[in-house]
Design an enzyme around this catalytic site. Structure first.
Site, PDB file in Angstrom:
ATOM      1  N   GLU A  53      16.898  31.491  -3.478  1.00 58.46           N
ATOM      2  CA  GLU A  53      16.124  30.903  -2.391  1.00 58.46           C
ATOM      3  C   GLU A  53      15.542  31.980  -1.494  1.00 58.46           C
ATOM      4  O   GLU A  53      14.444  31.841  -0.963  1.00 58.46           O
ATOM      5  CB  GLU A  53      17.013  29.959  -1.565  1.00 58.46           C
ATOM      6  CG  GLU A  53      16.253  29.209  -0.480  1.00 58.46           C
ATOM      7  CD  GLU A  53      17.111  28.218   0.266  1.00 58.46           C
ATOM      8  OE1 GLU A  53      16.578  27.515   1.140  1.00 58.46           O
ATOM      9  OE2 GLU A  53      18.326  28.136  -0.002  1.00 58.46           O
ATOM     10  N   SER A  56      20.385  31.561   8.339  1.00 55.31           N
ATOM     11  CA  SER A  56      19.665  32.040   9.516  1.00 55.31           C
ATOM     12  C   SER A  56      19.598  33.568   9.522  1.00 55.31           C
ATOM     13  O   SER A  56      20.439  34.259   8.933  1.00 55.31           O
ATOM     14  CB  SER A  56      20.323  31.538  10.798  1.00 55.31           C
ATOM     15  OG  SER A  56      21.539  32.221  11.030  1.00 55.31           O
ATOM     16  N   ASN A  57      18.592  34.090  10.198  1.00 57.05           N
ATOM     17  CA  ASN A  57      18.432  35.550  10.244  1.00 57.05           C
ATOM     18  C   ASN A  57      19.599  36.234  10.945  1.00 57.05           C
ATOM     19  O   ASN A  57      19.899  37.401  10.664  1.00 57.05           O
ATOM     20  CB  ASN A  57      17.108  35.904  10.915  1.00 57.05           C
ATOM     21  CG  ASN A  57      15.927  35.628  10.004  1.00 57.05           C
ATOM     22  OD1 ASN A  57      16.081  35.032   8.933  1.00 57.05           O
ATOM     23  ND2 ASN A  57      14.744  36.056  10.409  1.00 57.05           N
ATOM     24  N   GLU A  58      20.262  35.514  11.843  1.00 54.29           N
ATOM     25  CA  GLU A  58      21.450  36.083  12.469  1.00 54.29           C
ATOM     26  C   GLU A  58      22.547  36.296  11.425  1.00 54.29           C
ATOM     27  O   GLU A  58      23.231  37.333  11.410  1.00 54.29           O
ATOM     28  CB  GLU A  58      21.953  35.169  13.588  1.00 54.29           C
ATOM     29  CG  GLU A  58      21.059  35.122  14.826  1.00 54.29           C
ATOM     30  CD  GLU A  58      19.839  34.244  14.654  1.00 54.29           C
ATOM     31  OE1 GLU A  58      18.961  34.277  15.532  1.00 54.29           O
ATOM     32  OE2 GLU A  58      19.745  33.531  13.636  1.00 54.29           O
ATOM     33  N   GLN A  99      17.200  19.350  -2.003  1.00 54.63           N
ATOM     34  CA  GLN A  99      18.428  20.096  -1.749  1.00 54.63           C
ATOM     35  C   GLN A  99      19.288  19.405  -0.703  1.00 54.63           C
ATOM     36  O   GLN A  99      18.828  19.124   0.400  1.00 54.63           O
ATOM     37  CB  GLN A  99      18.074  21.508  -1.268  1.00 54.63           C
ATOM     38  CG  GLN A  99      19.288  22.389  -0.981  1.00 54.63           C
ATOM     39  CD  GLN A  99      18.887  23.720  -0.357  1.00 54.63           C
ATOM     40  OE1 GLN A  99      18.007  23.769   0.506  1.00 54.63           O
ATOM     41  NE2 GLN A  99      19.518  24.798  -0.774  1.00 54.63           N
ATOM     42  N   TYR A 108      22.229  20.411   1.227  1.00 57.44           N
ATOM     43  CA  TYR A 108      23.170  21.411   1.723  1.00 57.44           C
ATOM     44  C   TYR A 108      23.576  21.101   3.171  1.00 57.44           C
ATOM     45  O   TYR A 108      24.700  20.738   3.455  1.00 57.44           O
ATOM     46  CB  TYR A 108      22.549  22.814   1.652  1.00 57.44           C
ATOM     47  CG  TYR A 108      22.784  23.556   0.361  1.00 57.44           C
ATOM     48  CD1 TYR A 108      23.112  22.902  -0.822  1.00 57.44           C
ATOM     49  CD2 TYR A 108      22.637  24.935   0.300  1.00 57.44           C
ATOM     50  CE1 TYR A 108      23.320  23.592  -1.996  1.00 57.44           C
ATOM     51  CE2 TYR A 108      22.844  25.644  -0.874  1.00 57.44           C
ATOM     52  CZ  TYR A 108      23.188  24.968  -2.021  1.00 57.44           C
ATOM     53  OH  TYR A 108      23.395  25.655  -3.177  1.00 57.44           O
TER      54      TYR A 108
END
Length: 409
Positions: free
Chosen positions: A246, A394-396, A128, A130
């Protein structure tokens, strides 16, 4: 919602168990059991993909006409769960689980005919492209340029944190084809042959010592316009579709296995007072909290499956599940490192099944390692799992999505 499996589901579960018992060799089970991250030993993963492909189960979530299985969502979940419980090595997600669904959704008939069968057999192995050095969680800020030159795009720039780039022979990339309008516009989704002149791969040594991720440089790399997936300048649409895949999947079974193995190890491992570590109230409380949260995650996965089975859009559920799964995994790997004690501070990757080469390490000639296998795995899993709350958005960022979509903030 009914949480009990039907008779047909139980029969399918037994069929899967029989297949796993017959086909999982000791070597493959070892690769799954001693994996140090979500990426298993490459050779073991490809061998397991070959075995699954022979049975027609390598990509069960694909449409049947492209080699998938006519399974219910419940059967998909059972297959994932039983594979995890049996210790099967995982398959690399970049081809089968990520770019292939995007090819099915956005590809031309010619692209589907070329890529999909070869992804199934492993002849084509994708990585990937990205993230960039200046474009991670804010992916729309990417700058790798693709200049229009007749029948080709000429690509120049770099991608970073590219997992298994040294093993891959193809890469799917987001590139900048226009700089007008919003930054999400002017992005194109390209499929690039890694053997094209002008591509250079530089491995990155992670804190675990593994060389799984890489930086990939593109210097005037020519890519035919026929390799565009979707429409030129509309790659952001393809990218968003791919990210849902994903972030998806059944994480609870893997975490439940981790929790159970950790509880069993803690029952054998002496704590600071010489008694079994599991008898330490502080450790037992932390482990119980993680295992309870994992069971809650499983219920949430069931609810999501139930909604999808009824044709409903899971909406922000993928963001919620991604947050919970990665943070629980970090919690469990931290507990495992604590449980491993002083032996867990010893760097002995030769006792594990890492996802890539180990940099600057020479194992003992006799293969000796101190402690149990899980104590050697614990520190590498701990270091690798620190990235879990960053990759796939990201979790944020996921919490921002939830704030907008679920809370209307």
């Amino acid at each position: 919602m009914d949480y009990d499996w039907s008779a047909a589901d139980l029969a399918f579960r037994d069929e899967v168990r029989g297949f796993l018992d017959a086909k999982l060799t000791p070597e493959l089970r070892r690769a799954g059991r001693l994996a140090t991250s979500v990426y298993p030993d490459h050779e073991a993963s490809m061998e397991w993909q070959r075995i699954l492909h022979e049975r027609g189960w390598a990509a069960p979530h694909w449409p049947v006409e492209h080699g998938g299985c006519d399974w219910s969502l419940t059967q998909h979940y059972i297959f994932s769960r039983e594979s995890t419980l049996a210790g099967a090595p995982t398959l690399s997600p970049m081809g089968i689980r990520m770019v292939a669904p995007a090819i099915i959704a956005f590809g031309t008939p010619e692209q589907k005919a070329f890529y999909l069968p070869r992804i199934l057999t492993g002849e084509i192995f994708f990585c990937q492209g990205y993230s960039e050095p200046e474009a991670g969680s804010d992916l729309a800020s990417l700058s790798m340029a693709a200049i229009d030159d007749g029948e080709d795009f000429v690509c120049t720039g770099s991608k970073i944190w590219t997992t298994h780039a040294t093993e891959a022979n193809w890469i799917f990339c987001l590139v900048r084809t226009s700089r007008t309008g919003k930054k999400q516009q002017g992005i194109t989704f390209l499929l690039i042959d890694m053997n094209t002149p002008g591509i250079e791969i530089r491995p990155l040594v992670m804190t675990s010592g593994e060389q799984v991720q890489n930086q990939v440089f593109f210097d005037n790399v020519r890519v035919p316009k026929g390799n565009v997936l979707g429409r030129i300048d509309d790659g952001w649409t393809v990218a968003k579709y791919l990210l849902v895949h994903e972030r998806g999947g059944a994480a609870a079974p893997m975490l439940q296995v981790m929790g159970q193995e950790l509880a069993e190890a803690a029952a054998r491992q002496p704590g600071p007072d010489g008694n079994p570590l599991i008898d330490d109230p502080a450790f037992a409380l932390r482990l119980a909290d993680a295992r309870i949260r994992t069971d809650v995650l499983e219920v949430l996965e069931y609810r999501t499956i139930s909604a999808m089975a009824q044709g409903k859009d899971p909406g922000p559920a993928s963001s919620m599940l991604k947050i919970l799964a990665t943070e629980l995994s970090q919690q469990l790997t931290e507990l495992a490192l604590d449980a491993a004690g002083t032996v867990g501070r010893v760097y002995q990757p030769h006792a594990t099944a890492p996802g890539g080469p180990i940099a600057e390490f020479t194992p003992p000639a006799d293969g000796y390692h101190s402690g149990a296998d899980w104590q050697a795995v614990a520190p590498l899993r701990y270091f690798n799992d620190r990235a879990g709350s960053i990759y796939a958005g990201s979790n944020e960022i996921q919490r921002n999505i939830l704030a907008k979509a679920a809370l209307g903030l």
